[in-house]
Design a protein around this motif. Structure first.
Motif, mmCIF file in Angstrom:
data_model
loop_
_atom_site.group_PDB
_atom_site.id
_atom_site.type_symbol
_atom_site.label_atom_id
_atom_site.label_comp_id
_atom_site.label_asym_id
_atom_site.label_seq_id
_atom_site.Cartn_x
_atom_site.Cartn_y
_atom_site.Cartn_z
ATOM 1 N N HIS A 36 39.825 50.392 43.404
ATOM 2 C CA HIS A 36 39.414 48.893 43.974
ATOM 3 C C HIS A 36 40.695 47.784 43.835
ATOM 4 N N GLY A 37 41.430 48.461 43.102
ATOM 5 C CA GLY A 37 42.915 47.471 42.312
ATOM 6 C C GLY A 37 41.568 47.116 40.944
ATOM 7 N N LEU A 38 41.119 47.356 40.379
ATOM 8 C CA LEU A 38 40.333 47.158 38.889
ATOM 9 C C LEU A 38 40.489 47.461 37.722
ATOM 10 N N VAL A 42 39.324 46.189 33.771
ATOM 11 C CA VAL A 42 38.419 47.193 32.377
ATOM 12 C C VAL A 42 39.098 47.547 31.327
ATOM 13 N N GLU A 43 40.011 47.910 31.785
ATOM 14 C CA GLU A 43 40.885 48.091 30.168
ATOM 15 C C GLU A 43 41.139 47.223 30.033
ATOM 16 N N LYS A 44 41.960 45.911 29.673
ATOM 17 C CA LYS A 44 42.629 45.181 29.105
ATOM 18 C C LYS A 44 41.587 43.868 29.248
ATOM 19 N N GLY A 45 40.847 43.909 29.881
ATOM 20 C CA GLY A 45 39.308 42.816 29.981
ATOM 21 C C GLY A 45 39.940 41.488 30.741
ATOM 22 N N LEU A 79 35.680 36.557 37.719
ATOM 23 C CA LEU A 79 34.904 36.959 37.368
ATOM 24 C C LEU A 79 34.399 37.739 38.741
ATOM 25 N N MET A 80 34.517 37.944 40.070
ATOM 26 C CA MET A 80 34.137 38.591 41.013
ATOM 27 C C MET A 80 34.022 40.298 40.739
ATOM 28 N N LYS A 81 36.032 40.495 40.389
ATOM 29 C CA LYS A 81 36.596 41.463 40.306
ATOM 30 C C LYS A 81 35.327 42.113 39.329
ATOM 31 N N ASP A 82 35.328 41.147 38.128
ATOM 32 C CA ASP A 82 35.268 42.037 36.949
ATOM 33 C C ASP A 82 33.281 42.579 37.155
ATOM 34 N N THR A 83 32.466 41.829 37.783
ATOM 35 C CA THR A 83 31.037 42.077 38.069
ATOM 36 C C THR A 83 31.266 43.011 39.206
ATOM 37 N N LYS A 84 32.346 43.232 39.792
ATOM 38 C CA LYS A 84 32.501 44.192 41.297
ATOM 39 C C LYS A 84 32.293 46.397 40.074
ATOM 40 N N ALA A 85 33.439 45.233 39.158
ATOM 41 C CA ALA A 85 33.595 47.004 38.625
ATOM 42 C C ALA A 85 32.234 47.574 37.379
ATOM 43 N N LEU A 86 31.974 45.749 36.683
ATOM 44 C CA LEU A 86 30.862 46.694 35.503
ATOM 45 C C LEU A 86 29.557 46.613 36.790
ATOM 46 N N GLY A 87 29.184 46.420 38.209
ATOM 47 C CA GLY A 87 28.171 47.449 38.973
ATOM 48 C C GLY A 87 28.926 48.264 39.220
#
Length: 122
Positions: A36-38, A42-45, A79-87
């Motif tokens: 997903h290109g995320l 996730v690794e670096k924030g 933020l949207m990508k990070d939210t997707k990863a968190l989800g």
């Protein structure tokens, strides 16, 4: 939105993580994040996009991102990508594990908690 997780037949899926086999689970999750290109997020924030701008105001960062071309993501996109990863992480932990990451607002925060607690656990 045709690109949502769970749609389509060829989605990569991780087993629900209940505290066992962290190493195998984390390898599967990394593959999913990469697909997903995320993973870098996730690794670096969130700072992985522009670590030099840590002291800048949000408005300045947004301006810089707009002017720097297509290579950079806007704060909103990030933020949207990070939210997707968190989800994704929240969706593959058991009900027993979920409370440990429920207060985290970033994928890196949740990932780091799980790694600290279960990495190297025999």
């Amino acid at each position: 939105m045709s690109n949502m997780v769970g749609s389509g037949g060829g989605e990569l899926r991780a087993p629900i993580f209940g505290g066992d086999n962290y190493e195998f689970w984390s390898i599967r999750m990394k593959t999913i994040f990469k697909s997903h290109g995320l993973w870098e997020l996730v690794e670096k924030g969130m700072e992985c996009s522009d670590s030099k701008g840590a002291g800048e105001s949000e408005a300045k960062k947004k301006e810089k991102e707009k002017s720097s071309g297509a290579g950079k993501m806007t704060v909103t996109e990030l933020l949207m990508k990070d939210t997707k990863a968190l989800g994704l992480i929240q969706g593959v932990v058991s009900d027993e594990i979920f409370p440990r990451i429920s207060h985290e607002e970033t994928s890196k925060g949740a990932w780091d908690i799980l790694m600290k607690e279960f990495h190297g656990d025999k």
